[in-house]
Design a protein around this motif. Structure first.
Motif, PDB file in Angstrom:
ATOM      1  N   MET A 193      50.178   6.435  37.395  1.00  0.00           N
ATOM      2  CA  MET A 193      48.960   6.227  36.622  1.00  0.00           C
ATOM      3  C   MET A 193      48.866   4.763  36.223  1.00  0.00           C
ATOM      4  N   SER A 194      47.684   4.356  35.809  1.00  0.00           N
ATOM      5  CA  SER A 194      47.461   2.967  35.437  1.00  0.00           C
ATOM      6  C   SER A 194      48.186   2.641  34.132  1.00  0.00           C
ATOM      7  N   GLU A 195      48.405   1.350  33.898  1.00  0.00           N
ATOM      8  CA  GLU A 195      49.072   0.929  32.672  1.00  0.00           C
ATOM      9  C   GLU A 195      48.247   1.294  31.446  1.00  0.00           C
ATOM     10  N   ASN A 196      46.925   1.252  31.577  1.00  0.00           N
ATOM     11  CA  ASN A 196      46.047   1.585  30.462  1.00  0.00           C
ATOM     12  C   ASN A 196      46.207   3.047  30.048  1.00  0.00           C
ATOM     13  N   ALA A 216      49.649   3.597  28.456  1.00  0.00           N
ATOM     14  CA  ALA A 216      49.708   3.082  27.086  1.00  0.00           C
ATOM     15  C   ALA A 216      49.050   4.059  26.106  1.00  0.00           C
ATOM     16  N   LYS A 217      47.912   4.635  26.494  1.00  0.00           N
ATOM     17  CA  LYS A 217      47.227   5.578  25.621  1.00  0.00           C
ATOM     18  C   LYS A 217      48.062   6.838  25.393  1.00  0.00           C
ATOM     19  N   LEU A 218      48.688   7.330  26.445  1.00  0.00           N
ATOM     20  CA  LEU A 218      49.502   8.539  26.315  1.00  0.00           C
ATOM     21  C   LEU A 218      50.768   8.270  25.502  1.00  0.00           C
ATOM     22  N   THR A 253      45.279  17.888  34.617  1.00  0.00           N
ATOM     23  CA  THR A 253      46.056  19.055  34.213  1.00  0.00           C
ATOM     24  C   THR A 253      47.533  18.700  34.068  1.00  0.00           C
ATOM     25  N   MET A 254      48.032  17.858  34.956  1.00  0.00           N
ATOM     26  CA  MET A 254      49.422  17.427  34.865  1.00  0.00           C
ATOM     27  C   MET A 254      49.676  16.672  33.568  1.00  0.00           C
ATOM     28  N   THR A 255      48.691  15.900  33.122  1.00  0.00           N
ATOM     29  CA  THR A 255      48.825  15.172  31.870  1.00  0.00           C
ATOM     30  C   THR A 255      49.062  16.124  30.702  1.00  0.00           C
ATOM     31  N   ALA A 256      48.295  17.208  30.659  1.00  0.00           N
ATOM     32  CA  ALA A 256      48.474  18.198  29.598  1.00  0.00           C
ATOM     33  C   ALA A 256      49.875  18.794  29.644  1.00  0.00           C
ATOM     34  N   ALA A 295      52.815  18.327  26.727  1.00  0.00           N
ATOM     35  CA  ALA A 295      53.463  19.487  26.117  1.00  0.00           C
ATOM     36  C   ALA A 295      54.980  19.362  26.222  1.00  0.00           C
ATOM     37  N   GLY A 296      55.457  18.928  27.384  1.00  0.00           N
ATOM     38  CA  GLY A 296      56.892  18.763  27.569  1.00  0.00           C
ATOM     39  C   GLY A 296      57.467  17.672  26.683  1.00  0.00           C
ATOM     40  N   GLU A 297      56.783  16.543  26.598  1.00  0.00           N
ATOM     41  CA  GLU A 297      57.263  15.427  25.790  1.00  0.00           C
ATOM     42  C   GLU A 297      57.302  15.771  24.300  1.00  0.00           C
TER      43      GLU A 297
END
Length: 238
Positions: free
Chosen positions: A1-4, A7-9, A44-47, A51-53
């Motif tokens: 994913m992009s650095e932006n 950073a948000k996540l 969906t992978m982000t969600a 959750a895992g983190e």
């Protein structure tokens, strides 16, 4: 994913890991995310990763399955979901969000959808839980403009660049031996494919090698898998 996006996540994860500290100062962590972008780009992978983190359960809400023809019944089901959000801290993914988030002035709308959207706007505004609410859509242009200001962060996903494709190919093929793969050429062939498509192409190349008793994935194997995935993508789009 992009650095932006990264950073948000990262910022969101840090805020949720220090939620009690923020609450003590009268502040709340970011908890309402709107993810937009083409299919297969990682929403969906982000969600799942969040959750895992955060060590929280992931609940996926299929909004289309909530819709009924009976007045008020859909909004009632939505209320039950928000009750669960309040009672059980977790990551709640509202997938295919455009199914209820379409613009209220759309001539194709029906009264029930408009009522559900209004109910959702009220519920998300009133939510005071420590759960993380994520709405994901492939068609952000259909969303009602009033929705955008209800979210703390908007994260936009895009198709990977050539350099990002090379990184993805190397990562996905790292579990298997490769021979004389021209990464730049393979990446050029995979331009306009999503991360999901690239993952499937790599898996197809590996499976084909295993089935034919080969211990390496060659340039030809990878290019054939990418070509096949492009054909599938074209048929899906068309």
């Amino acid at each position: 994913m992009s650095e932006n996006i990264q950073a948000k996540l990262d910022r969101l994860i840090k805020e949720h890991k220090h939620v009690q500290k923020l609450r003590a100062h009268g502040l709340a962590p970011r908890k309402k995310l709107l993810l937009i972008g083409p299919p297969g780009t990682g929403k969906t992978m982000t969600a799942s990763v969040l959750a895992g983190e955060l060590g929280l359960p992931l609940f996926i809400v299929r909004l289309e399955s909530l819709m009924t023809k009976y007045m008020g019944e859909t909004a009632g089901k939505l209320r039950l979901i928000f009750d669960a959000i309040e009672q059980t801290r977790g990551v709640y993914l509202f997938d295919e969000f455009d199914s209820i988030g379409s613009q209220r002035g759309n001539s194709n709308d029906v009264g029930e959808i408009r009522r559900v959207l209004n109910s959702f706007l009220q519920m998300i505004e009133q939510d005071t839980s420590d759960s993380l609410l994520i709405a994901a859509t492939n068609h952000h242009e259909l969303l009602d403009h009033a929705l955008f200001r209800r979210f703390d962060d908007l994260i936009e996903y895009d198709l990977p660049s050539k350099d990002e494709i090379i990184t993805a190919l190397k990562s996905k093929l790292a579990v298997f031996k490769t021979s004389r793969v021209l990464w730049s050429k393979a990446a050029e062939a995979a331009l306009s494919l999503s991360y999901g498509d690239i993952t499937r192409a790599c898996e197809d190349a590996i499976k084909d090698a295993i089935i034919h008793n080969k211990d390496i994935v060659s340039q030809t194997d990878l290019m054939n898998a990418i070509k096949e995935r492009r054909l599938v993508r074209q048929k899906t789009v068309n």
